[in-house]
Design a protein around this motif. Structure first.
Motif, PDB file in Angstrom:
ATOM      1  N   GLN A  80       0.849  -1.204  -0.282  1.00  8.95           N
ATOM      2  CA  GLN A  80      -0.004   0.090   0.144  1.00  8.95           C
ATOM      3  C   GLN A  80       0.742   1.095   0.163  1.00  8.95           C
ATOM      4  O   GLN A  80       1.548   1.428   1.043  1.00  8.95           O
ATOM      5  CB  GLN A  80      -1.061  -0.153   1.526  1.00  8.95           C
ATOM      6  CG  GLN A  80      -2.117   0.772   1.280  1.00  8.95           C
ATOM      7  CD  GLN A  80      -3.175   0.853   0.919  1.00  8.95           C
ATOM      8  OE1 GLN A  80      -3.450  -0.576  -0.054  1.00  8.95           O
ATOM      9  NE2 GLN A  80      -4.097   1.430   1.024  1.00  8.95           N
ATOM     10  N   LEU A 136      -2.877   2.580   8.110  1.00  6.33           N
ATOM     11  CA  LEU A 136      -3.119   1.616   6.616  1.00  6.33           C
ATOM     12  C   LEU A 136      -4.094   0.252   7.427  1.00  6.33           C
ATOM     13  O   LEU A 136      -4.782   0.081   7.853  1.00  6.33           O
ATOM     14  CB  LEU A 136      -2.112   1.804   5.907  1.00  6.33           C
ATOM     15  CG  LEU A 136      -1.667   2.706   5.142  1.00  6.33           C
ATOM     16  CD1 LEU A 136      -0.560   2.523   4.364  1.00  6.33           C
ATOM     17  CD2 LEU A 136      -2.683   3.962   4.311  1.00  6.33           C
ATOM     18  N   ASN A 137      -3.327  -0.768   6.504  1.00  8.57           N
ATOM     19  CA  ASN A 137      -3.662  -1.777   6.995  1.00  8.57           C
ATOM     20  C   ASN A 137      -2.706  -2.252   8.719  1.00  8.57           C
ATOM     21  O   ASN A 137      -3.054  -3.837   8.937  1.00  8.57           O
ATOM     22  CB  ASN A 137      -3.092  -3.099   5.630  1.00  8.57           C
ATOM     23  CG  ASN A 137      -4.332  -2.794   5.224  1.00  8.57           C
ATOM     24  OD1 ASN A 137      -4.734  -2.627   4.898  1.00  8.57           O
ATOM     25  ND2 ASN A 137      -2.844  -2.495   3.481  1.00  8.57           N
TER      26      ASN A 137
END
Length: 102
Positions: free
Chosen positions: A23, A60-61
């Motif tokens: 990402q 983010l993740n």
């Protein structure tokens, strides 16, 4: 043994993408000591490209925390680093253990 390399850590922080989930982000990436962890050997710290991988944080993740929680395995990170550095997994292991022995 400690090898502290702040410029190297900054390079990982500014790379702009997570090496696990790929990402892209403008947020800072979190360098993770994936193979020889910071707490091994009584607080040793080994800032070396073979021992670091850039992972995203909670924005983010949250890959960095997924590693710490055991959802992403060290062997999987080793494969990514070996590919990034264009060396074998065994070369990474041998180099890092040799550094620790000195």
């Amino acid at each position: 043994m400690q090898i502290i390399d702040e410029p190297l850590l900054d390079r990982f922080r500014k790379q702009g993408f997570c090496e696990w989930c790929r990402q892209r982000t403008r947020q800072r990436i979190e360098p993770h000591h994936y193979f020889i962890r910071r707490g091994m050997g009584g607080g040793s710290r080994l800032d070396h490209p073979y021992n670091l991988i850039g992972l995203c944080g909670p924005a983010l993740n949250n890959c960095h925390n997924l590693v710490h929680d055991g959802h992403i395995l060290k062997i999987d990170l080793l494969l990514i680093v070996a590919d990034r550095e264009q060396v074998s997994q065994d070369q990474i292991k041998e180099t890092l253990w040799a550094i620790l022995r000195t």
